[in-house]
Design a protein around this motif. Sequence first.
Motif, PDB file in Angstrom:
ATOM      1  N   TYR A   1       0.848  -1.197   0.000  1.00  0.00           N
ATOM      2  CA  TYR A   1       0.000   0.000   0.000  1.00  0.00           C
ATOM      3  C   TYR A   1       0.879   1.240   0.000  1.00  0.00           C
ATOM      4  CZ  TYR A   1      -3.144   3.553   2.043  1.00  0.00           C
ATOM      5  OH  TYR A   1      -3.847   4.695   2.309  1.00  0.00           O
ATOM      6  N   ASP A   2       0.621   2.155  -0.934  1.00  0.00           N
ATOM      7  CA  ASP A   2       1.349   3.425  -1.030  1.00  0.00           C
ATOM      8  C   ASP A   2       0.414   4.572  -0.698  1.00  0.00           C
ATOM      9  OD1 ASP A   2       3.628   2.138  -1.796  1.00  0.00           O
ATOM     10  OD2 ASP A   2       3.467   2.629  -3.925  1.00  0.00           O
ATOM     11  N   LYS A   3       0.839   5.429   0.219  1.00  0.00           N
ATOM     12  CA  LYS A   3       0.074   6.606   0.619  1.00  0.00           C
ATOM     13  C   LYS A   3       0.906   7.847   0.326  1.00  0.00           C
ATOM     14  CE  LYS A   3      -3.143   8.958   2.863  1.00  0.00           C
ATOM     15  NZ  LYS A   3      -4.509   9.082   2.357  1.00  0.00           N
ATOM     16  N   ASN A   4       0.343   8.766  -0.442  1.00  0.00           N
ATOM     17  CA  ASN A   4       1.062   9.997  -0.802  1.00  0.00           C
ATOM     18  C   ASN A   4       2.439   9.687  -1.394  1.00  0.00           C
ATOM     19  OD1 ASN A   4      -1.137  11.391   0.197  1.00  0.00           O
ATOM     20  ND2 ASN A   4      -0.193  11.809   2.175  1.00  0.00           N
TER      21      ASN A   4
ATOM     22  N   CYS B   1       3.892   2.083   2.668  1.00  0.00           N
ATOM     23  CA  CYS B   1       3.420   1.970   4.054  1.00  0.00           C
ATOM     24  C   CYS B   1       3.766   0.593   4.617  1.00  0.00           C
ATOM     25  CB  CYS B   1       1.909   2.173   4.100  1.00  0.00           C
ATOM     26  SG  CYS B   1       1.400   3.823   3.588  1.00  0.00           S
TER      27      CYS B   1
ATOM     28  N   ASP C   1       1.245   1.187   9.794  1.00  0.00           N
ATOM     29  CA  ASP C   1       0.532   2.199   9.012  1.00  0.00           C
ATOM     30  C   ASP C   1      -0.873   1.778   8.592  1.00  0.00           C
ATOM     31  OD1 ASP C   1       2.803   3.878   9.048  1.00  0.00           O
ATOM     32  OD2 ASP C   1       3.654   2.838   7.320  1.00  0.00           O
TER      33      ASP C   1
ATOM     34  N   GLU D   1      -6.329   2.228   6.786  1.00  0.00           N
ATOM     35  CA  GLU D   1      -5.154   3.032   7.099  1.00  0.00           C
ATOM     36  C   GLU D   1      -5.315   3.583   8.510  1.00  0.00           C
ATOM     37  OE1 GLU D   1      -2.793   7.015   6.148  1.00  0.00           O
ATOM     38  OE2 GLU D   1      -4.151   6.360   4.578  1.00  0.00           O
TER      39      GLU D   1
ATOM     40  N   ILE E   1      -4.716   8.560   9.108  1.00  0.00           N
ATOM     41  CA  ILE E   1      -5.427   9.711   8.548  1.00  0.00           C
ATOM     42  C   ILE E   1      -5.841  10.601   9.709  1.00  0.00           C
ATOM     43  CG2 ILE E   1      -7.330  10.506   7.099  1.00  0.00           C
ATOM     44  CD1 ILE E   1      -7.405   7.754   5.809  1.00  0.00           C
TER      45      ILE E   1
ATOM     46  N   LEU F   1      -8.681  13.277   0.164  1.00  0.00           N
ATOM     47  CA  LEU F   1      -7.984  11.994   0.177  1.00  0.00           C
ATOM     48  C   LEU F   1      -7.457  11.642  -1.213  1.00  0.00           C
ATOM     49  CD1 LEU F   1     -10.289   9.715   2.381  1.00  0.00           C
ATOM     50  CD2 LEU F   1      -8.114  10.746   3.040  1.00  0.00           C
TER      51      LEU F   1
ATOM     52  N   ASP G   1      -3.357   7.547  -3.980  1.00  0.00           N
ATOM     53  CA  ASP G   1      -2.841   6.398  -3.223  1.00  0.00           C
ATOM     54  C   ASP G   1      -3.052   5.157  -4.083  1.00  0.00           C
ATOM     55  OD1 ASP G   1      -2.460   8.172  -1.061  1.00  0.00           O
ATOM     56  OD2 ASP G   1      -4.540   7.907  -0.454  1.00  0.00           O
TER      57      ASP G   1
ATOM     58  N   TRP H   1     -11.005   5.677  -3.275  1.00  0.00           N
ATOM     59  CA  TRP H   1     -11.608   6.217  -2.060  1.00  0.00           C
ATOM     60  C   TRP H   1     -13.101   6.374  -2.253  1.00  0.00           C
ATOM     61  CZ3 TRP H   1      -9.187   5.601   2.240  1.00  0.00           C
ATOM     62  CH2 TRP H   1      -7.783   5.643   2.275  1.00  0.00           C
TER      63      TRP H   1
END
Length: 199
Positions: free
Chosen positions: A76-79, A83, A88, A119, A122, A171, A176, A199
């Motif tokens: 999982y990639d956030k921004n 992660c 995370d 996640e 947040i 979001l 993401d 999302w």
Amino acid sequence: MKKIILLISTILFALCFTNCKEKKYFEEIVSEKNVSITKLRFPRDTEKEDLVINIPVEFNLYLNNFPNIWFVNIYYDKNNHGCVIVQDFLINESQTDKTIFTLDEFQYPNYPKSIYLVEQKIKISKEEAKKWIEKYNPKTAVENIKSIDDTITLVSYKKFREDNPKFIEELRRIPDSIKFVIKNRKEKKTIQIKEKINW
């Protein structure tokens, strides 16, 4: 000649459509699981009372359609940053809500039919938390969240998404993504499928 070209095009399109359909390993769906508010699990500053909103991102899995799969992992990639599971985010089986640390603990034909990712970072302000608690769960209060074990349930993500489009747009501002890494026993190759989270 035109009829032959049209026939070939039709056949190629049908083959492509069939192959694409056969190779569908997962798809994101709008979850009916509940959104909730709790404390940040691993705060950098233990003096701060950071609140987080837990949003379930759910996926239907079609892994049991492929008997030659012998390894599956999820990233999982956030921004645009990778992660770490548990620290995370968490992955839960949809049917049982049981936390899954790796899909590799399953084997064909016993992969879950669906999973949801939550996640855990947040962050939201106390004012936002109060607003949502008053709207969705007015019998409790933000002050009841004293530790990471204290969770206030709000509403299904489907309803939350409909009611709070601006929050959802934020979001989506930096995309993401989720990536499935799949190893195929028969073809002896690794398949990597990365898709943007809607999302």
